[in-house]
Design an enzyme around this catalytic site. Structure first.
Site, mmCIF file in Angstrom:
data_model
loop_
_atom_site.group_PDB
_atom_site.id
_atom_site.type_symbol
_atom_site.label_atom_id
_atom_site.label_comp_id
_atom_site.label_asym_id
_atom_site.label_seq_id
_atom_site.Cartn_x
_atom_site.Cartn_y
_atom_site.Cartn_z
ATOM 1 N N LEU A 82 -4.537 41.977 27.115
ATOM 2 C CA LEU A 82 -5.230 41.269 26.097
ATOM 3 C C LEU A 82 -5.003 39.796 26.617
ATOM 4 C CD1 LEU A 82 -7.313 41.332 24.163
ATOM 5 C CD2 LEU A 82 -5.437 41.676 22.434
ATOM 6 N N HIS A 83 -5.137 39.244 27.971
ATOM 7 C CA HIS A 83 -4.758 37.938 28.273
ATOM 8 C C HIS A 83 -6.245 37.421 28.792
ATOM 9 C CE1 HIS A 83 -0.758 39.505 29.776
ATOM 10 N NE2 HIS A 83 -0.870 39.303 28.507
ATOM 11 N N ALA A 84 -6.139 36.010 29.297
ATOM 12 C CA ALA A 84 -7.194 35.584 29.867
ATOM 13 C C ALA A 84 -8.523 35.929 29.317
ATOM 14 C CB ALA A 84 -7.226 35.776 31.330
#
Lengths: 92, 561
Positions: A14-16
């Site tokens: 759950l990044h970028a």
């Protein structure tokens, strides 16, 4: 309070970009949605519409999170957000 | 007609309208309170409006961008209206803090939190600080920081540019760079040369010219003229034609009488190396390995390093690639090697010296280099930056031998290494003069400081003397070990001739300068180059050295170099 669990499907976690897409969708839902790692107390849940909170959560692919919301439309909002988390957004 | 004189650092004659780069957003004073006539509710509402405006501007930019840049801008836009950031700022405002100060402090704590998480999150901390500055600028009603966003090409005027500005500098929109500060060795100069943009630095007063003014910039002469003349318009047109011929290097660095001076490229990674090979570079004279890892908080693994180095080696099969081991410190800090609290970082633990305080990193890097070299066809040479003594050179050669690296060398950047070149070279296979730092240390002048620009030029006779002593040291040592130059000096066609005349064996520069240097070098014989070197050494000042040499090389004026 309605809640759902979801398993992070995006390769980068759950990044970028996945985090941006998810935060944007959470911000557009009619109810306030929170997110926490499974097993963590509800009062420590973070604002799902905050990309910065999502980044500090640091959820990786395969991690399980709990979404919670209350009020009119909570169930429908949670269902669509779960679907988003369980899609590999990096693949799109 | 108004004229500004600065130092020309990248050639080109161009006419365009200027845009001033807004000054960096200053920190709102600690303890700044809400104005007496503003309620907390109003301030919170104002902050939300400002945050929304910043979000919309970044979002609009994201829509015009593509690829990775688009994704980063989209995420940054969301940060601008992030509930966590705005709630934290709102709490401070409700306690009586001004909206500007509240935003500043809330941004700082979020950035610190991300920084502490390390890795990818730590890299995003900079984006939070950028968003914070944009919101504060919006609240103050001043232009957003950073390079102005514009659809029409312009000449960018700034106080100075930072390495981070390169990322947002679009060479299709920016025609030329002009700075009121900085010096010939500043980042602005390096950025301009690598992008092939005409540039003038240290042009005092140019920051008072209003946006939209039409000016003529001569990046060789270092002049800026408001309201270009007919002659200048013609010169700008002629440059367009010259630029086309100066864009192609035939891959053969030589004087008119066939004395070979291979022209090599300075690169920071595989992308540069591929571009340099396409521009005709005869090899790599300086591979700045730290550029592969500048944003890293932790030491890259041997596998990661091997892959990064091999990608550069593969661009030059059968050719020489000179790799410099990690040159961290001073203006290029690497968190896993450098101590940011040193009072005097330019004279601190940097370059090879980081091996004193963080042993092991250098050995692992040498291991990765040897692995990458074994799997490639390039002729790999390896040198250590900031070598001061023969003992250091000897130890570096031992480490290289232990790793299986055949050709160890040293950078000559510290005057002590130039003065003792014979004993230093006895320990290693070659030397390469890093003229940027050599000038900074010989003149005791920080290369980033505008007021010291006149001291900070490699045309200083003292610097040329150090080059001469290094070449003489190699002769004294007796086994004709090569002495090259890999600093910015090699990219100046006039100075390149002088360096060849001083006996330097190879010249390494930003790939964009290869064609101009090659063209000028071909117009002189070795004997003429030696005469010009003597002339420059005999000059009483850097200005005279440069003027005297340029006067004997009329091709420079003819080509606008």
């Amino acid at each position: 309070m309605p809640e759902r669990t979801a398993t992070i499907a995006s390769r980068s976690g759950l990044h970028a970009r996945p985090a941006a897409l998810f935060a944007e969708a959470a911000g557009e839902s009619p109810v306030e949605v929170t997110i926490a790692r499974v097993g963590e107390p509800a009062e420590e849940a973070l604002d799902a519409a905050s990309i910065l909170s999502l980044m500090t959560l640091g959820a990786a692919k395969g991690d399980v999170v709990v979404l919670r919301a209350e009020g009119d439309g909570a169930d429908a909002a949670l269902d669509s957000l779960v679907a988003l988390l369980e899609t590999d957004l990096d693949a799109e | 007609m108004q004229n500004f004189q600065g130092v020309g650092v990248s050639p080109g004659r161009i006419i365009g309208t200027i845009r001033q780069m807004p000054r960096p957003v200053s920190e709102p004073p600690s303890g700044e309170r809400l104005a007496a006539n503003t309620t907390a509710e109003d301030a919170v509402a104002g902050l939300k409006t400002a945050a929304r405006a910043v979000h919309d501007e970044l979002k609009a930019r994201a829509e015009r961008a593509s690829g990775d840049g688009k994704a980063v801008l989209e995420a940054t836009a969301l940060m601008a209206k992030d509930p966590m950031l705005l709630k934290a700022a709102g709490k401070l405002i409700n306690a009586g803090t001004s909206a500007e100060r509240a935003t500043w402090e809330a941004g700082a704590s979020v950035a610190e939190m991300l920084h502490n998480l390390g890795g990818y999150m730590a890299e995003r901390a900079t984006d939070v600080l950028d968003v914070r500055a944009r919101i504060v600028a919006e609240l103050r009603g001043v232009p957003a920081p950073g390079i102005p966003s514009s659809e029409t090409p312009f000449i960018l005027v700034a106080e100075d540019l930072a390495p981070a500005d390169t990322a947002t500098l679009d060479p299709a929109v920016v025609l030329a760079l002009v700075t009121s500060g900085g010096g010939p060795q500043s980042h602005t100069a390096i950025i301009a040369r690598s992008l092939g943009l005409p540039a003038v630095v240290a042009a005092h007063g140019v920051d008072s010219v209003v946006d939209g003014t039409e000016v003529y910039v001569d990046g060789a002469a270092g002049s800026i003229t408001v309201g270009p003349t007919v002659e200048q318009r013609a010169a700008a047109l002629a440059w367009v034609e010259n630029a086309a011929t100066l864009a192609v290097f035939d891959g053969n660095g030589t004087t008119a009488d066939g004395h070979l001076v291979p022209l090599l490229a300075n690169v920071g990674g595989a992308k540069d190396a591929v571009a340099a090979a396409a521009l005709g570079a005869q090899g790599v004279g300086l591979f700045r390995t730290e550029f592969c890892f500048l944003e890293r908080d932790t030491e890259p693994t041997v596998e990661e390093q091997t892959a990064a180095y091999k990608a550069v080696f593969d661009a030059f099969p059968g050719k020489k690639v000179v790799l410099r081991t990690l040159d961290a410190g001073a203006d290029k800090p690497l968190p896993f090697l450098t101590d940011a609290t040193e009072p005097n970082p330019a004279l601190g633990v940097r370059g090879y010296r980081t091996d004193f305080t963080t042993p092991g990193v250098l050995e692992r890097q040498l291991e990765a280099i040897a692995l990458a070299a074994a799997g490639s066809e390039a002729d790999v040479w390896v040198m250590a930056p900031m070598i001061s003594t023969a003992a250091e050179a000897a130890r570096f050669a031992q480490l290289c031998a232990a790793a299986g690296i055949k050709t160890p060398g040293v950078m000559v950047e510290v005057p002590s290494a130039a003065l003792t070149a014979a004993t230093v070279l006895a320990e290693v296979g070659f030397a390469s003069l890093g003229t940027n730092d050599l000038t900074q240390y010989a003149m005791a002048a920080d290369r980033q400081l505008g007021p010291l620009a006149e001291l900070n030029t490699p045309w200083q006779p003292a610097v040329l003397r150090l080059v001469q002593l290094t070449v003489a040291g190699s002769a004294e040592e007796g086994s004709s070990k090569p002495v090259g130059v890999c600093g910015e000096a090699a990219a100046d066609p006039a100075l390149a001739v002088v360096l060849a005349g001083l006996g330097v064996s190879t010249l390494s520069m930003t790939a964009r300068s290869l064609a101009a240097v090659g063209t000028v070098l071909k117009t002189v014989t070795l004997e003429q180059a030696q005469d010009l070197a003597r002339l420059a050494l005999s000059a009483p000042s850097a200005t005279e050295a440069r003027d005297w040499v340029r006067a004997k090389l009329p091709i420079l004026e003819e080509l606008g170099l």
